[in-house]
Design an enzyme around this catalytic site. Structure first.
Site, PDB file in Angstrom:
ATOM      1  N   GLY A 133      19.125  49.005  14.622  1.00  0.00           N
ATOM      2  CA  GLY A 133      18.642  48.052  13.623  1.00  0.00           C
ATOM      3  C   GLY A 133      17.634  48.575  12.623  1.00  0.00           C
ATOM      4  N   ASP A 176      23.291  52.342   3.232  1.00  0.00           N
ATOM      5  CA  ASP A 176      22.129  51.572   3.684  1.00  0.00           C
ATOM      6  C   ASP A 176      21.299  51.090   2.499  1.00  0.00           C
ATOM      7  OD1 ASP A 176      22.865  51.820   6.316  1.00  0.00           O
ATOM      8  OD2 ASP A 176      21.627  53.578   6.687  1.00  0.00           O
ATOM      9  N   GLU A 199      13.749  55.144   5.207  1.00  0.00           N
ATOM     10  CA  GLU A 199      14.594  54.951   6.388  1.00  0.00           C
ATOM     11  C   GLU A 199      15.246  56.263   6.788  1.00  0.00           C
ATOM     12  OE1 GLU A 199      18.517  52.563   8.078  1.00  0.00           O
ATOM     13  OE2 GLU A 199      17.718  52.028   6.105  1.00  0.00           O
ATOM     14  N   GLY A 200      15.104  56.623   8.046  1.00  0.00           N
ATOM     15  CA  GLY A 200      15.730  57.826   8.548  1.00  0.00           C
ATOM     16  C   GLY A 200      17.191  57.615   8.881  1.00  0.00           C
ATOM     17  N   ALA A 201      17.815  58.677   9.385  1.00  0.00           N
ATOM     18  CA  ALA A 201      19.203  58.612   9.846  1.00  0.00           C
ATOM     19  C   ALA A 201      19.206  58.933  11.330  1.00  0.00           C
ATOM     20  CB  ALA A 201      20.075  59.601   9.075  1.00  0.00           C
ATOM     21  N   GLY A 202      19.695  58.001  12.149  1.00  0.00           N
ATOM     22  CA  GLY A 202      19.687  58.231  13.588  1.00  0.00           C
ATOM     23  C   GLY A 202      18.274  58.254  14.147  1.00  0.00           C
ATOM     24  N   THR A 241      18.120  49.656   9.607  1.00  0.00           N
ATOM     25  CA  THR A 241      18.379  49.157   8.253  1.00  0.00           C
ATOM     26  C   THR A 241      17.933  47.705   8.114  1.00  0.00           C
ATOM     27  OG1 THR A 241      20.241  50.684   8.004  1.00  0.00           O
ATOM     28  CG2 THR A 241      20.152  48.808   6.499  1.00  0.00           C
ATOM     29  N   LYS A 281      16.198  56.034   1.177  1.00  0.00           N
ATOM     30  CA  LYS A 281      16.939  56.647   2.285  1.00  0.00           C
ATOM     31  C   LYS A 281      17.263  58.069   1.853  1.00  0.00           C
ATOM     32  CE  LYS A 281      20.118  56.377   5.876  1.00  0.00           C
ATOM     33  NZ  LYS A 281      20.140  55.679   7.150  1.00  0.00           N
TER      34      LYS A 281
END
Length: 204
Positions: free
Chosen positions: A16, A45, A101-104, A18, A34
């Site tokens: 969650g 995203d 926002e990061g990825a993973g 995003t 992002k």
């Protein structure tokens, strides 16, 4: 440092980030960025957050890397025939608060030697850690917090997203002494109204 960026990361994939990013952007009318998008370029995203935010202040900054394949960034980049250069990932210029926002999760590789957690350090951000209650989430949350502490990255706090579990949540908060920023319940619908209302669950 008043405008120190806030980096939203999670204890894993699909918990969650995003949604929480959208709630935070709407709550404090922050900008959103992002840096690395892997896959879903037609419904990224950034697009999702923009659709969920209703204020007229937030600016949505372009991704540094838009990768076509929905894998770990280092693999997605390789499939696209490129290598992610971490030095090219530079904070966008803004006078507003910035949500990144990061990825993973934290240990997701961007290239052979550089992880997502290294990018957080490079950007000088403080972390909002998104946790979710499932079997194993205590372990994943504590490991994430330990990794951040080992690198000297400041943790702004933790947000629990989804179904509540007081036993798990109380243990994590007691053991780590990390501030609780809020608990976001499962939303009946995800839209601008519910995202705006969910901001009341978060204290920054």
């Amino acid at each position: 440092m008043q405008n120190r960026p806030l980096f939203v990361t999670g204890i894993g994939t699909g918990i969650g980030k995003t949604l929480i990013s959208a709630i935070l952007v709407e709550k404090i009318k922050a900008d959103y960025w992002k840096p690395v998008q892997a896959g879903e370029l037609d419904n990224s995203d950034t697009i999702k957050v923009r659709q969920l935010v209703s204020n007229g202040t937030s600016v949505f900054h372009r991704e540094t890397y838009c990768l076509t394949q929905p894998y770990s960034p280092h693999k997605s980049a390789a499939l696209d025939g490129i290598t992610i250069d971490e030095q090219s990932i530079v904070l966008p210029q803004t006078n507003n608060k910035l949500i990144i926002e990061g990825a993973g999760g934290l240990m997701v590789p961007l290239n052979d030697k550089f992880l997502m957690i290294d990018l957080i350090k490079q950007l000088g951000a403080e972390v909002i850690l998104v946790s979710q209650n499932y079997l194993g989430s205590i372990n994943h949350t504590l490991l994430s917090i330990e990794a951040l502490k080992q690198r000297g990255i400041h943790i702004k706090g933790v947000i629990f997203n989804g179904d509540a579990n007081s036993s798990t949540e109380d243990y994590i908060l007691s053991y780590t002494q990390i501030p609780l920023l809020g608990k976001v319940p499962v939303l009946d619908a995800i839209n601008q109204r519910s995202v705006s209302e969910a901001g009341e669950c978060i204290k920054l």
